[in-house]
Design a protein around this motif. Structure first.
Motif, PDB file in Angstrom:
ATOM      1  N   LEU A   6     -45.789  68.487 -69.384  1.00  0.00           N
ATOM      2  CA  LEU A   6     -46.238  69.886 -69.491  1.00  0.00           C
ATOM      3  C   LEU A   6     -46.146  70.599 -68.140  1.00  0.00           C
ATOM      4  O   LEU A   6     -45.987  71.818 -68.092  1.00  0.00           O
ATOM      5  N   GLY A   7     -46.249  69.826 -67.050  1.00  0.00           N
ATOM      6  CA  GLY A   7     -46.093  70.407 -65.721  1.00  0.00           C
ATOM      7  C   GLY A   7     -44.677  70.906 -65.484  1.00  0.00           C
ATOM      8  O   GLY A   7     -44.446  71.769 -64.632  1.00  0.00           O
ATOM      9  N   ALA A  17     -43.563  69.364 -60.530  1.00  0.00           N
ATOM     10  CA  ALA A  17     -42.762  70.575 -60.345  1.00  0.00           C
ATOM     11  C   ALA A  17     -42.454  70.827 -58.869  1.00  0.00           C
ATOM     12  O   ALA A  17     -42.142  71.966 -58.487  1.00  0.00           O
ATOM     13  N   HIS A  23     -42.370  71.888 -68.329  1.00  0.00           N
ATOM     14  CA  HIS A  23     -41.940  72.895 -69.307  1.00  0.00           C
ATOM     15  C   HIS A  23     -43.091  73.611 -70.000  1.00  0.00           C
ATOM     16  O   HIS A  23     -42.854  74.477 -70.828  1.00  0.00           O
ATOM     17  N   GLY A  24     -44.333  73.217 -69.681  1.00  0.00           N
ATOM     18  CA  GLY A  24     -45.477  73.676 -70.459  1.00  0.00           C
ATOM     19  C   GLY A  24     -45.655  75.169 -70.559  1.00  0.00           C
ATOM     20  O   GLY A  24     -46.198  75.662 -71.540  1.00  0.00           O
ATOM     21  N   SER A  25     -45.213  75.915 -69.543  1.00  0.00           N
ATOM     22  CA  SER A  25     -45.478  77.349 -69.581  1.00  0.00           C
ATOM     23  C   SER A  25     -44.281  78.141 -70.107  1.00  0.00           C
ATOM     24  O   SER A  25     -44.298  79.361 -70.091  1.00  0.00           O
ATOM     25  N   ARG A  26     -43.225  77.434 -70.557  1.00  0.00           N
ATOM     26  CA  ARG A  26     -42.029  78.158 -71.008  1.00  0.00           C
ATOM     27  C   ARG A  26     -41.981  78.280 -72.524  1.00  0.00           C
ATOM     28  O   ARG A  26     -42.345  77.361 -73.248  1.00  0.00           O
ATOM     29  N   PHE A  27     -41.490  79.409 -72.985  1.00  0.00           N
ATOM     30  CA  PHE A  27     -41.297  79.605 -74.418  1.00  0.00           C
ATOM     31  C   PHE A  27     -40.069  78.826 -74.882  1.00  0.00           C
ATOM     32  O   PHE A  27     -39.198  78.479 -74.087  1.00  0.00           O
ATOM     33  N   GLY A  28     -40.002  78.572 -76.188  1.00  0.00           N
ATOM     34  CA  GLY A  28     -38.843  77.888 -76.758  1.00  0.00           C
ATOM     35  C   GLY A  28     -38.967  76.381 -76.650  1.00  0.00           C
ATOM     36  O   GLY A  28     -39.895  75.865 -76.055  1.00  0.00           O
ATOM     37  N   PHE A  29     -38.032  75.683 -77.263  1.00  0.00           N
ATOM     38  CA  PHE A  29     -38.062  74.222 -77.239  1.00  0.00           C
ATOM     39  C   PHE A  29     -37.345  73.687 -76.009  1.00  0.00           C
ATOM     40  O   PHE A  29     -36.344  74.222 -75.567  1.00  0.00           O
ATOM     41  N   HIS A  30     -37.904  72.642 -75.440  1.00  0.00           N
ATOM     42  CA  HIS A  30     -37.267  72.035 -74.272  1.00  0.00           C
ATOM     43  C   HIS A  30     -37.199  70.541 -74.491  1.00  0.00           C
ATOM     44  O   HIS A  30     -38.223  69.876 -74.588  1.00  0.00           O
ATOM     45  N   ASN A  54     -47.209  80.984 -58.116  1.00  0.00           N
ATOM     46  CA  ASN A  54     -47.950  79.879 -58.736  1.00  0.00           C
ATOM     47  C   ASN A  54     -47.063  78.741 -59.214  1.00  0.00           C
ATOM     48  O   ASN A  54     -47.522  77.611 -59.320  1.00  0.00           O
ATOM     49  N   ARG A  55     -45.773  79.040 -59.492  1.00  0.00           N
ATOM     50  CA  ARG A  55     -44.923  77.928 -59.929  1.00  0.00           C
ATOM     51  C   ARG A  55     -44.658  76.967 -58.778  1.00  0.00           C
ATOM     52  O   ARG A  55     -44.214  75.842 -58.985  1.00  0.00           O
TER      53      ARG A  55
END
Lengths: 286, 310
Positions: B111-112, B167, B114-121, B85-86
């Protein structure tokens, strides 16, 4: 009971108190301000997501769902905030599980809200102690906040900030566009339940300042004002923390100048901030 | 990283973009479709067509692995559905709904990334140029700072496409992208999709109930017929009998001398509709004692062109 309080106060007087500096500078005011600052951080963060997720009604309902917990705790001799917190979290999870679709969520939320209010009243009637506490549960009592409560608020804020540092991106993604977030691998139901638990925690904190009935003005209204003024999620969160704290600060200030209960003054200022933001927004559009 | 020169890595036409093998889906105990065995060729633009409720959106969700199969298997980009899906850009049909979050086009596209990643980006300058590139490719380079809540449905949909593009997807899935767009908007979008396909090699699948505007860019279509999905090159789908069966109403495929094709309802149906009146006829209708003009419907009912095409 409220009528009784008013009646016992004798003729209604609404006069400026020139000695307000003494009242405002007192120890219990400083505690109230500190508690207010800690509550503002939590309410400002969660308020943004509450609006983005269209869960403002849930925020209102969770406070009421906490009511039987609070009155029940009084009945059992347990801390009010403990009973409140347990019921709020349980209610939030129930809403989160049953209300996946917005249309169903309204009904699920309203039904649980009504039942909880009735249960709260029933438990309150079972003991005179609970009846006596009912007003402070419904309308808050920020001036009687204890050091223990303040420590509790501080610990909650630290936990909330830590959780946010980890889940901020996926929580935002799932709040703004649930379908795409899900396709991109965000566990949207986990995010939903996590949000509901955090919201329940914040509501439990904030009810200690303004009570269950006025919670909307502290958790949702400042964020709604910030939302129309700020241009990014992060600045909206920062603004709602500031507006929330200014409401509490000026509310406490007003209540020491005039014989108005702090809860009323806080809610009045937050409502004014929201009205001003709407006016500014309109002026910008036309 | 030069975003403009990053065509999809998944380009070999020999490997299909999606492979269905005897696939079936049930929802709530009801069989939506079954016996799906077909390949969607890589590098193609294809439509997903079928009548309302035939399971077109379900098919996209199956390809995304969001709805489990009750039978068979679906492979997307070489892996079981849901695992790649990525590499897939998904544009659902939700852009028309209200947005309560104060998020700008630029932040939505971010969001496309980094939206699905945990932590700060932190948004790096490379991210920024990638976001600007995606907004440009989807035709709204000047709208980066606009709030979604201030944008029209069509604009928001382009933001959603930019979010899907940022992405570097190998496959774009779009659900009813033409709905709520006017004719010019539909044509613009078809052009945008065609250029994404030819310049970047992105495969595209489009759920659509009206395929006329897409016909010039389509190479094939998955059609959901009698509860079974099939894939066919577009020339074979453009058959009056097949489409009539597919939509459950008389449909005619018309070829112009220039070779353009379009689909329209059977003329016999059109004749039963009240015709458009000339000003002269209209004048007759509104003068006293008008008569002599036959009409089997009230004079103020005009055929709805949208309805006629559907």
């Amino acid at each position: 009971m409220i009528l009784h309080t008013l009646a016992s106060a004798g003729p209604i007087s609404f006069s400026y108190d020139p000695q307000w500096r003494i009242v405002f500078g007192s120890g219990f005011m400083m505690s109230a301000l500190l508690a207010g600052a800690l509550i503002s951080v939590a309410a400002g963060i969660i308020g943004y997501f509450t609006i983005a997720r269209r869960s403002t009604f849930a925020a209102h309902a969770i406070a009421h769902i906490g009511l039987p917990g609070a009155t029940g705790a009084v009945l059992l001799g347990l801390p009010v905030s403990l009973g409140m917190g347990v019921f709020a979290v349980a209610g939030a999870l129930t809403i989160g599980v049953f209300g996946k679709k917005a249309s169903k969520r309204e009904v699920a939320t309203g039904t649980i809200l009504a039942f909880a209010l009735g249960l709260g009243l029933f438990l309150a009637r079972m003991s005179t102690a609970a009846t006596a506490q009912l007003q402070s549960i419904l309308f808050g009592s920020i001036l009687t906040v204890t050091d223990g409560q303040i420590w509790g608020f501080a610990i909650f804020d630290v936990v909330l900030l830590a959780v946010m540092a980890i889940v901020y991106q996926p929580l935002l993604f799932s709040s703004v566009d649930e379908q795409v977030a899900q396709a991109k691998g965000v566990r949207i139901q986990a995010m939903n339940l996590l949000f509901m638990v955090l919201l329940a925690g914040v509501v439990t904190l904030a009810t200690q300042a303004v009570g269950t009935l006025l919670i909307f003005a502290l958790v949702v209204t400042p964020s709604a004002a910030a939302n129309t003024l700020a241009r990014s999620p992060r600045s909206a969160i920062a603004w709602s923390v500031v507006i929330c704290f200014l409401s509490i600060l000026s509310g406490l200030l007003l209540s020491s100048m005039f014989p108005a209960p702090p809860s009323f003054a806080i809610v009045a200022v937050s409502t004014l901030a929201w009205a001003a933001s709407q006016a500014i927004d309109r002026a910008r559009r036309y | 990283m030069n975003p403009a020169s990053s065509p999809a890595a998944y380009g070999s036409p020999s490997r299909p973009i999606a492979s269905f093998r005897d696939a079936a889906v049930k929802r709530g105990g009801r069989l939506i479709w079954s016996n799906g065995t077909f390949d969607v060729p890589a590098g193609s633009i294809s439509a997903v067509v079928g009548s309302n409720g035939a399971g077109k959106t379900t098919l996209l969700n199956v390809e995304l692995g969001l709805i489990p199969l009750s039978h068979g298997s679906v492979t997307v980009l070489g892996k079981p559905a849901g695992q790649m899906n990525r590499r897939i850009g998904y544009v659902p049909q939700s852009y028309a709904s209200d947005i309560d979050a104060n998020i700008t086009a630029e932040q939505s596209v971010a969001l496309g990334l980094h939206g699905s990643r945990f932590g700060f980006h932190r948004i790096t300058s490379a991210d920024k140029s990638k976001i600007a590139w995606a907004l440009k490719r989807s035709g709204i380079p000047d709208k980066a700072k606009f709030r979604l809540s201030e944008m029209s449905g069509g604009m928001r949909q382009r933001v959603a496409i930019a979010q899907a593009l940022v992405a570097d997807p190998d496959l774009l899935l779009l659900d009813e992208p033409l709905a709520n767009l006017d004719l010019a908007g539909q044509r613009d979008l078809a052009d945008t999709l065609a250029s994404l396909n030819s310049d970047l090699g992105v495969s595209i699948q489009i759920v659509a109930h009206d395929i006329n505007m897409l016909l010039p860019i389509l190479q094939g279509a998955v059609y959901l017929l009698d509860g079974h999905p099939h894939y066919s090159p577009i020339a074979n789908v453009m058959d009056s009998d097949l489409l009539t069966h597919l939509y459950g109403t008389e449909v005619e495929v018309v070829k112009t001398p220039q070779g353009d094709m379009f689909v329209r309802p059977d003329p016999a149906i059109e004749r039963r509709r009240p015709h458009l009146h000339t000003p002269l006829e209209a004048a007759e209708f509104h003068s006293d004692g008008a008569g002599g003009i036959e009409s089997d419907a009230p004079s103020d009912v005009r055929p709805d062109p949208q309805e006629a095409r559907a």
